[in-house]
Design an enzyme around this catalytic site. Sequence first.
Site, PDB file in Angstrom:
ATOM      1  CG  ASN A 151      65.112 -11.048 139.197  1.00 33.54           C
ATOM      2  OD1 ASN A 151      63.999 -11.549 139.362  1.00 33.54           O
ATOM      3  ND2 ASN A 151      65.273  -9.811 138.728  1.00 33.54           N
ATOM      4  CG  HIS A 163      59.767  -7.288 132.338  1.00 31.50           C
ATOM      5  ND1 HIS A 163      59.156  -6.261 133.023  1.00 31.50           N
ATOM      6  CD2 HIS A 163      60.950  -7.490 132.954  1.00 31.50           C
ATOM      7  CE1 HIS A 163      59.937  -5.863 134.008  1.00 31.50           C
ATOM      8  NE2 HIS A 163      61.037  -6.595 133.998  1.00 31.50           N
ATOM      9  CG  ASP A 170      56.239  -4.863 132.916  1.00 33.77           C
ATOM     10  OD1 ASP A 170      56.610  -5.832 132.217  1.00 33.77           O
ATOM     11  OD2 ASP A 170      57.014  -3.940 133.244  1.00 33.77           O
ATOM     12  CD  GLU A 182      62.684  -6.927 137.357  1.00 33.69           C
ATOM     13  OE1 GLU A 182      62.662  -6.408 136.224  1.00 33.69           O
ATOM     14  OE2 GLU A 182      63.745  -7.183 137.960  1.00 33.69           O
ATOM     15  CD  GLU A 208      68.125  -8.150 133.221  1.00 28.82           C
ATOM     16  OE1 GLU A 208      69.037  -7.479 132.712  1.00 28.82           O
ATOM     17  OE2 GLU A 208      66.941  -7.769 133.278  1.00 28.82           O
TER      18      GLU A 208
HETATM   19  C1  XIL Z   1      64.548  -0.720 134.890  1.00 34.38           C
HETATM   20  C2  XIL Z   1      63.926   0.482 135.578  1.00 34.38           C
HETATM   21  O1  XIL Z   1      62.532   0.265 135.667  1.00 34.38           O
HETATM   22  C3  XIL Z   1      64.226   1.725 134.785  1.00 34.38           C
HETATM   23  O2  XIL Z   1      63.806   2.886 135.525  1.00 34.38           O
HETATM   24  C4  XIL Z   1      65.721   1.846 134.491  1.00 34.38           C
HETATM   25  O3  XIL Z   1      65.945   2.941 133.646  1.00 34.38           O
HETATM   26  C5  XIL Z   1      66.244   0.581 133.841  1.00 34.38           C
HETATM   27  O4  XIL Z   1      65.933  -0.527 134.664  1.00 34.38           O
HETATM   28  N1  XIL Z   1      65.004  -5.780 134.517  1.00 34.38           N
HETATM   29  C6  XIL Z   1      65.406  -5.412 135.784  1.00 34.38           C
HETATM   30  C7  XIL Z   1      65.059  -4.055 136.297  1.00 34.38           C
HETATM   31  O5  XIL Z   1      65.952  -6.237 136.525  1.00 34.38           O
HETATM   32  O6  XIL Z   1      66.033  -3.549 137.168  1.00 34.38           O
HETATM   33  C8  XIL Z   1      64.843  -3.092 135.167  1.00 34.38           C
HETATM   34  O7  XIL Z   1      64.400  -1.856 135.728  1.00 34.38           O
HETATM   35  C9  XIL Z   1      63.839  -3.640 134.175  1.00 34.38           C
HETATM   36  C10 XIL Z   1      64.346  -4.924 133.569  1.00 34.38           C
END
Ligand code: XIL
Length: 300
Positions: free
Chosen positions: A169, A206, A237, A235, A127
């Site tokens: 990432n 996401h 969702d 990741e 990020e």
């Molecule tokens: C999130 C986790 O799912 C949570 O449990 C935590 O509180 C915050 O982080 N991007 C990422 C992940 O790279 O590490 C994040 O995970 C979600 C967004």
Amino acid sequence: ASTLAAAAQQSGRYFGTAIAAGKLGDQTYTTIANREFDMITAENEMKIDATEPNRGQFNFSAGDRVYNWAVQNGKRVRGHTLAWHSQQPGWMQALSGSSLRQAMINHINGVMGHYRGKIYAWDVVNEAYADGNSGGRRDSNLQRTGNDWIEVAFRTARAADPSAKLCYNDYNIDNWNWAKTQGVYNMVRDFKQRGVPIDCVGLQSHFNSNSPYNSNYRTTIQSFAALGVDVQITELDIQGGSATTYANVVNDCLAVPRCTGITVWGVRDSDSWLGANTSPLLFDGNGNKKAAYNSVLNAL
Ligand code: XIL
């Protein structure tokens, strides 16, 4: 095939999930996770605050619980994450300049050294790009150490564990038309041209109403792959859990040979960081397969 992992393996890919160490005692959770997935990411346990809570004192107890559960069940592991503006321990948040730069290097060496030879791919940098229309870097304490911090992180990582794939990432780099996507694309192209070691790009993916799935996602995956890196969906969702959108994501990955696998960010809706009410995952709170699950299984 009757599981996500077995279905993904038919095309040489993996299907993964994020695992929380605190849920490894929940038998519904571990039964589904063990049956369906063959790649594991620690949801929080390998992050900077977890692995180096005090400067120079590493703690791998929670990370190892996730790692050992995965390997004992025959799964591979993605490492997440080594250099990030978020979930930094307090001591790191307080650093700047050359001492922060050195702390980043020491952290990468410490964590990658512990897991040396054991990780499929590391999210070396997470990020680092800004949201919005700039296409540039996010302001952060790491960015303020100098624009070369990302390439320093990757060069350090390559030396620390030459066997791990090294990924950049990020989220909101799924839509090919977005400035953030183009910013990351230009960085990866530059790294490949100059020989900065990078092996993969992680599309967090996401998807929600502000950053919805777009049919140009396949173009994004193809374009990164054409630079000579693997692409991993890291990741996934989908707010609302649309079965159609889940199938589109799978089909887009399968259309690109260098899209090597898909990870969903949790097992059941009740495990999601977004809250169960957004219904973003493949299993409901009782562990039942959702329509989105069947859609993914059929698409794989
Ligand atoms: C999130 C986790 O799912 C949570 O449990 C935590 O509180 C915050 O982080 N991007 C990422 C992940 O790279 O590490 C994040 O995970 C979600 C967004």
